[in-house]
Scaffold this active site. Sequence first.
Site, short mmCIF file in Angstrom:
data_model
loop_
_atom_site.label_atom_id
_atom_site.label_comp_id
_atom_site.label_asym_id
_atom_site.label_seq_id
_atom_site.Cartn_x
_atom_site.Cartn_y
_atom_site.Cartn_z
N ASP A 139 -6.04 0.77 0.68
CA ASP A 139 -6.15 1.07 2.10
C ASP A 139 -7.53 0.61 2.57
O ASP A 139 -8.28 -0.03 1.83
CB ASP A 139 -5.90 2.55 2.37
N LYS A 151 0.83 -1.20 0.00
CA LYS A 151 0.00 0.00 0.00
C LYS A 151 0.87 1.25 0.00
O LYS A 151 0.71 2.14 -0.84
CB LYS A 151 -0.93 0.02 1.21
#
Length: 263
Positions: free
Chosen positions: A148, A130
């Site tokens: 996320d 991420k």
Amino acid sequence: MATGNDASLLALKRRARKINRLLGELYPYAVAELDFTNAFELLIATVLSAQTTDVRVNAVTPVLFARYPNAKALAEADEAELQELIRPTGFFRAKSAAIKKLATQIVDDYDGEVPDKLEDLVKLAGVGRKTANVVLGNAFGVPGITVDTHFLRLSRRFGWTTSKDPVKVEQDVAELFEPKDWTPLSNRVVFHGRRVCHAKKPACGVCAVAQLCPSFGEGETDPDKARKLLKYELAPGREELLARMMASETRAELRAAGYGLEA
């Protein structure tokens, strides 16, 4: 991928790309909401953003980067001083150790420059896919999908995936869009998750993509009640802030003009 054949995949792609287009019209100003001027700053800010808000991180990083403007300076930071500077972001001891270690890695392994490849970024302390995709997409212009908590929630609600595994979600969504769309899509979806499609009570009644969303009805469908659930610049009474954001004013300009950017 939540699909059974080529026809259903094609239909899913068409719906997904319509959603992306509508979100682009709603959030033409959507960018990474962490303040940064270079890849190093974005990398550190993203690591600090775990388990806290971007607003809180943005309040801390100006002083942090003034004190430690590059990887070498951060690698040599006094641990106690560093912890105190980032204390408001929470988990400050673990975060301090992580960013100090990754800064040392950057100095030792990459001549002080943040690497621009995913396989190198994920070797750094505190950096997963991420964070790596945030940095690649927003600092280096390398397409990436940032999964996320908001992106994970919305991609499932939109029917783009049935998985809860971030890597599988990234793969599923990547099949639906061209690489050039991955980074702006990520920013738009995260914006929408923070402002409209909330975890507990999404504002379905005023959602711009409601007609395309298979999860419509999970939240408040009454437009008047849903409007009260909107956050940030979409919240009732913040029309002037929204207009200025639509006019491409930066966060720094808006803060200088006295606008609070919190929810």
